[in-house]
Each structure stands twice: as C-alpha cells, then as structure tokens.
Design a protein around this motif. Sequence first.
Motif, PDB file in Angstrom:
ATOM      1  N   VAL A 117      37.055 -17.592  15.353  1.00 11.76           N
ATOM      2  CA  VAL A 117      36.266 -18.024  14.188  1.00 11.76           C
ATOM      3  C   VAL A 117      36.731 -19.400  13.709  1.00 11.76           C
ATOM      4  CG1 VAL A 117      35.867 -17.544  11.732  1.00 11.76           C
ATOM      5  CG2 VAL A 117      35.493 -15.750  13.437  1.00 11.76           C
ATOM      6  N   ALA A 118      38.031 -19.620  13.689  1.00 12.34           N
ATOM      7  CA  ALA A 118      38.557 -20.912  13.238  1.00 12.34           C
ATOM      8  C   ALA A 118      38.248 -21.984  14.290  1.00 12.34           C
ATOM      9  CB  ALA A 118      40.057 -20.826  13.016  1.00 12.34           C
ATOM     10  N   ALA A 119      37.608 -23.050  13.846  1.00  9.13           N
ATOM     11  CA  ALA A 119      37.271 -24.140  14.768  1.00  9.13           C
ATOM     12  C   ALA A 119      38.528 -24.953  15.073  1.00  9.13           C
ATOM     13  CB  ALA A 119      36.212 -25.035  14.131  1.00  9.13           C
ATOM     14  N   THR A 120      38.808 -25.168  16.339  1.00  9.88           N
ATOM     15  CA  THR A 120      39.980 -25.980  16.713  1.00  9.88           C
ATOM     16  C   THR A 120      39.579 -27.065  17.707  1.00  9.88           C
ATOM     17  OG1 THR A 120      40.572 -24.318  18.388  1.00  9.88           O
ATOM     18  CG2 THR A 120      41.744 -24.231  16.254  1.00  9.88           C
ATOM     19  N   LYS A 121      39.294 -26.626  18.957  1.00 10.06           N
ATOM     20  CA  LYS A 121      38.983 -27.655  19.957  1.00 10.06           C
ATOM     21  C   LYS A 121      37.692 -28.380  19.628  1.00 10.06           C
ATOM     22  CE  LYS A 121      36.890 -24.472  23.343  1.00 10.06           C
ATOM     23  NZ  LYS A 121      36.782 -24.164  24.775  1.00 10.06           N
ATOM     24  N   THR A 122      36.786 -27.708  18.925  1.00 11.22           N
ATOM     25  CA  THR A 122      35.531 -28.398  18.622  1.00 11.22           C
ATOM     26  C   THR A 122      35.758 -29.510  17.596  1.00 11.22           C
ATOM     27  OG1 THR A 122      34.921 -26.690  17.008  1.00 11.22           O
ATOM     28  CG2 THR A 122      34.034 -26.461  19.231  1.00 11.22           C
ATOM     29  N   PHE A 123      36.759 -29.347  16.735  1.00 10.45           N
ATOM     30  CA  PHE A 123      37.066 -30.425  15.776  1.00 10.45           C
ATOM     31  C   PHE A 123      37.555 -31.667  16.525  1.00 10.45           C
ATOM     32  CE2 PHE A 123      40.170 -32.366  12.673  1.00 10.45           C
ATOM     33  CZ  PHE A 123      39.223 -32.862  11.793  1.00 10.45           C
ATOM     34  N   ALA A 124      38.480 -31.477  17.458  1.00 11.89           N
ATOM     35  CA  ALA A 124      38.981 -32.618  18.248  1.00 11.89           C
ATOM     36  C   ALA A 124      37.829 -33.268  19.008  1.00 11.89           C
ATOM     37  CB  ALA A 124      40.070 -32.147  19.214  1.00 11.89           C
ATOM     38  N   SER A 125      36.978 -32.431  19.600  1.00 20.22           N
ATOM     39  CA  SER A 125      35.867 -32.981  20.387  1.00 20.22           C
ATOM     40  C   SER A 125      34.867 -33.706  19.498  1.00 20.22           C
ATOM     41  CB  SER A 125      35.172 -31.867  21.164  1.00 20.22           C
ATOM     42  OG  SER A 125      36.082 -31.276  22.062  1.00 20.22           O
ATOM     43  N   GLN A 126      34.673 -33.206  18.275  1.00 22.11           N
ATOM     44  CA  GLN A 126      33.782 -33.919  17.339  1.00 22.11           C
ATOM     45  C   GLN A 126      34.367 -35.284  16.993  1.00 22.11           C
ATOM     46  OE1 GLN A 126      33.760 -30.979  14.224  1.00 22.11           O
ATOM     47  NE2 GLN A 126      31.805 -30.088  14.846  1.00 22.11           N
ATOM     48  N   GLN A 127      35.672 -35.332  16.747  1.00 26.61           N
ATOM     49  CA  GLN A 127      36.291 -36.617  16.398  1.00 26.61           C
ATOM     50  C   GLN A 127      36.129 -37.608  17.551  1.00 26.61           C
ATOM     51  OE1 GLN A 127      40.031 -34.561  15.389  1.00 26.61           O
ATOM     52  NE2 GLN A 127      40.087 -35.819  13.538  1.00 26.61           N
ATOM     53  N   VAL A 128      36.328 -37.117  18.779  1.00 22.31           N
ATOM     54  CA  VAL A 128      36.185 -37.997  19.946  1.00 22.31           C
ATOM     55  C   VAL A 128      34.726 -38.414  20.107  1.00 22.31           C
ATOM     56  CG1 VAL A 128      36.335 -38.066  22.473  1.00 22.31           C
ATOM     57  CG2 VAL A 128      38.230 -37.116  21.121  1.00 22.31           C
ATOM     58  N   ALA A 129      33.805 -37.465  19.974  1.00 20.03           N
ATOM     59  CA  ALA A 129      32.380 -37.778  20.142  1.00 20.03           C
ATOM     60  C   ALA A 129      31.931 -38.799  19.093  1.00 20.03           C
ATOM     61  CB  ALA A 129      31.540 -36.504  20.044  1.00 20.03           C
ATOM     62  N   LEU A 130      32.432 -38.660  17.868  1.00 19.22           N
ATOM     63  CA  LEU A 130      32.028 -39.608  16.820  1.00 19.22           C
ATOM     64  C   LEU A 130      32.636 -40.989  17.060  1.00 19.22           C
ATOM     65  CD1 LEU A 130      32.051 -37.293  13.667  1.00 19.22           C
ATOM     66  CD2 LEU A 130      30.081 -38.113  14.990  1.00 19.22           C
ATOM     67  N   THR A 131      33.811 -41.026  17.653  1.00 19.81           N
ATOM     68  CA  THR A 131      34.404 -42.311  18.039  1.00 19.81           C
ATOM     69  C   THR A 131      33.506 -42.992  19.074  1.00 19.81           C
ATOM     70  OG1 THR A 131      36.611 -41.417  17.638  1.00 19.81           O
ATOM     71  CG2 THR A 131      36.485 -43.429  18.973  1.00 19.81           C
ATOM     72  N   LEU A 132      33.036 -42.204  20.060  1.00 14.17           N
ATOM     73  CA  LEU A 132      32.131 -42.751  21.077  1.00 14.17           C
ATOM     74  C   LEU A 132      30.814 -43.198  20.447  1.00 14.17           C
ATOM     75  CD1 LEU A 132      32.609 -40.105  23.932  1.00 14.17           C
ATOM     76  CD2 LEU A 132      33.539 -42.442  23.855  1.00 14.17           C
ATOM     77  N   LEU A 133      30.287 -42.350  19.565  1.00 13.98           N
ATOM     78  CA  LEU A 133      28.997 -42.654  18.938  1.00 13.98           C
ATOM     79  C   LEU A 133      29.076 -43.938  18.114  1.00 13.98           C
ATOM     80  CD1 LEU A 133      26.094 -41.649  18.405  1.00 13.98           C
ATOM     81  CD2 LEU A 133      26.988 -40.339  16.468  1.00 13.98           C
ATOM     82  N   ALA A 134      30.133 -44.092  17.355  1.00 14.90           N
ATOM     83  CA  ALA A 134      30.278 -45.296  16.522  1.00 14.90           C
ATOM     84  C   ALA A 134      30.355 -46.536  17.409  1.00 14.90           C
ATOM     85  CB  ALA A 134      31.518 -45.180  15.630  1.00 14.90           C
ATOM     86  N   SER A 135      31.075 -46.441  18.526  1.00 19.71           N
ATOM     87  CA  SER A 135      31.179 -47.590  19.432  1.00 19.71           C
ATOM     88  C   SER A 135      29.842 -47.865  20.102  1.00 19.71           C
ATOM     89  CB  SER A 135      32.226 -47.343  20.523  1.00 19.71           C
ATOM     90  OG  SER A 135      33.459 -47.054  19.937  1.00 19.71           O
ATOM     91  N   ALA A 136      29.148 -46.803  20.522  1.00 18.78           N
ATOM     92  CA  ALA A 136      27.885 -46.989  21.240  1.00 18.78           C
ATOM     93  C   ALA A 136      26.830 -47.593  20.310  1.00 18.78           C
ATOM     94  CB  ALA A 136      27.394 -45.658  21.809  1.00 18.78           C
ATOM     95  N   ILE A 137      26.716 -47.077  19.102  1.00 23.38           N
ATOM     96  CA  ILE A 137      25.671 -47.540  18.178  1.00 23.38           C
ATOM     97  C   ILE A 137      25.904 -48.981  17.736  1.00 23.38           C
ATOM     98  CG2 ILE A 137      24.903 -47.330  15.771  1.00 23.38           C
ATOM     99  CD1 ILE A 137      24.541 -44.465  16.076  1.00 23.38           C
ATOM    100  N   THR A 138      27.161 -49.341  17.532  1.00 22.59           N
ATOM    101  CA  THR A 138      27.426 -50.674  16.984  1.00 22.59           C
ATOM    102  C   THR A 138      27.688 -51.679  18.091  1.00 22.59           C
ATOM    103  OG1 THR A 138      29.787 -50.194  16.778  1.00 22.59           O
ATOM    104  CG2 THR A 138      28.413 -49.740  14.859  1.00 22.59           C
ATOM    105  N   GLY A 139      27.806 -51.207  19.324  1.00 23.89           N
ATOM    106  CA  GLY A 139      28.124 -52.119  20.420  1.00 23.89           C
ATOM    107  C   GLY A 139      29.511 -52.723  20.252  1.00 23.89           C
ATOM    108  N   ALA A 140      30.250 -52.216  19.283  1.00 22.13           N
ATOM    109  CA  ALA A 140      31.600 -52.737  19.045  1.00 22.13           C
ATOM    110  C   ALA A 140      32.568 -51.952  19.918  1.00 22.13           C
ATOM    111  CB  ALA A 140      31.971 -52.599  17.577  1.00 22.13           C
TER     112      ALA A 140
END
Length: 354
Positions: free
Chosen positions: A151-174
């Motif tokens: 029930v407690a989210a663990t690996k999905t939190f890490a994966s969300q943080q990584v995915a959002l890092t990718l998303l921020a880089s992809a969207i901004t081209g930075a």
Amino acid sequence: GKSGYDHYMLKEIHDQPRAIRRCLRGRLRELDGAVEIDELGGLDRPDRVHFVACGTSYHASLYGARLFRERGIPSTAFLASEYDVGKIPIDEGTAVIGVTQSGETADTLAALREANSAGATTVTVSNVVGSSASREADHVLYIRAGPEISVAATKTFASQQVALTLLASAITGACDRDTLEALRSLPDHVQSVLDQSRTHEIAAEYADAEMDAYFFIGRGYAAPVALEGALKLKEISYAHAEGFPAGELKHGPLALVTERTPVFAVVTGDSRAETMLGNINEVSSRGAPVVAVTDSPEPLAADVDHVVPIPETDPRLAPILANVQLQLVAYWIARELGRSIDKPRNLAKSVTVQ
Ligand code: F6R
C-alpha cells in the motif's frame, strides 16, 4: 512474489535501481545527452504548469514544480482535492499534469477532467498502462516502475521524481549535462545506498513508544522528501510523524520539540547551507535526537546524533537517495513495532472515491 523479502514494501524499496533504469531507458539520447520522450510528441512548451496529485504523488509534484520553475516555467503543485478550476485561471497555455501511480485516484481524475473541459493541455504521469487517468489526458508519460503491491508507495515515488526530471528537461529543451550524467548514475547510487544502509540500527534506537512524535525537515528539493518521509512513517508505523520545510520550524512546530521528538534532517545540495545547520541546532539544543541524512563528505557543522550517509551527486537528485534511507527507516521502525507493513490499517492502495 516477494522474491525472498519478508514484505512487498522491502522488495519494492530494493527494486528501485531497476525501476529507475526502466524509466530512463531509451529516453536519454546517447550522442548529445538530450532527453527525448517519444510519447510526448506535439507537447509544446507551456506558459505555466499546474500539477494535480494526492499523497505521495503530490510530494513528487512539489518536487516536479520546483524543477519546472528552475527552468523558467511558472509552476505550482496542487492537491487534486483542492484544485478548483473555476477559481484558478487556466487556458490553452496551461499544462495540467496529473501525477498518479495507479491512474485511478478519484480526485486526480476529477481535476484532469475539469482541466480538459477548461481547455488546458493535460498530461498524465502514471505507472499503469491504460489506466483511467492515462486515457483522460492529451499526453501520457509512463514511469515504468513495475507493479507496486505494498500500500505504501516507494519505488513509484522514485520513478515519479525521475520521470518529472525527464519531463522538465524534455519540455524546456534545457539539457543540464551534469544532471543528466547524474541521472545515468542514479541506479548505481541507489544500489549503494541499499547495500550499505544501517537504518535498522537507527530504527532499533528510535522505535520506542516513549516517543511523542517524529519530525522530518528539509529545504529546497529536499523539502518534499521531508514530507514524504513523514507520510511513510505515519502510514506504516502509526506513529505521529510530521514533515515540513525546515524554515517553518520557528513558526510553530518548534513548540513541540523535546527529547522525545526525534528529528530526521535531510541535508543535501544547497540545503547543506548554514540556515539548515542552524535549524538542526535549534532542535538539538531543545534536546531532540537528530539524524542527518546527508551527502556531505565533511562532518556537518551541527549537533547531530547520527549521520546516515548517501553518495554525493547532483543537488537535485540527492534527495531521491535520501528518500531511500527514509523509506528504510520507516520500514524498520514499523517492523520493530510489529505493524502490518504491506497493508496498514484503514488504507487502500487505490482511492477511487472523492
Ligand atoms: C502513500 C500512498 C498514497 C498515494 C495516493 C495517490 O504511500 O501510497 O498517498 O500516493 O493515494 O495515489 P496515486 O498515485 O495512485 O494517485
């Protein structure tokens, strides 16, 4: 199955290096290191970003909003249950990003639906292919953590943080080369945290019915991880735990601090600065036991009882490593207390009512 671990939660904590590798696979271009996410074709740079999410996914969203702001896009994380489209200006320049592991959380789905009808561009960041939230949005980014049973989210939190890092880089081209290089090393860094963690010793010392509460503090990118550390501990140990940005201590919580309130301080990156060390001294001078989770290679210039080390890395990614230690602290404290770790009382894995 549990692959030999006593609980799914422990297995899923140990799954994190693999989960992160899967999230990165094929998304970092070899030649120039740029981030490229096939699924997001046609998603333009938005004028502003609203994250909508609940619980752990909201903590990942706070982290994500900071990443976007740092790249020049005004961004705010909202609790999906508090997202009031009628009263928050949004238009086609607004990207509304729903972060939901299950893709079935009622409040997050409702917020995405409203955002769609108000004309925003919607994006779902989810772990479950074909989930309701992934069907609701204009674009989907899968975090690819693999099934999470506890029930407690663990690996999905890490994966969300990584995915959002990718998303921020992809969207901004930075494309910040240091961060991308650190992303590639992140699975190995997480593995070394898992291999060397001595958090069961910390848990044995502090899992004690005499304790009044547990506090978690951090600053900047580490602040959402402080919130998450507290959520994890309360969820599975039933102890009272609170997390907040360290600067808030003096504005109230300090009144509760005694020798019976262990404080976990995430001291990474920029948050290694004097202000954070000052916050640590504020609690330790009131007698609170302090456990510092830190990537500092030097001894901290603050009064701490224990140092829980993590490898030195990019300041934005260090909190992800610190979080692994806090997940383990929560796990071992709950285990000391004999709790039902994978299925805590009163909680469901997926919350499908508002
Ligand atoms: C905490 C936890 C919950 C979920 C929340 C949102 O460990 O699991 O706080 O994070 O219910 O769930 P999703 O991400 O499925 O929308």
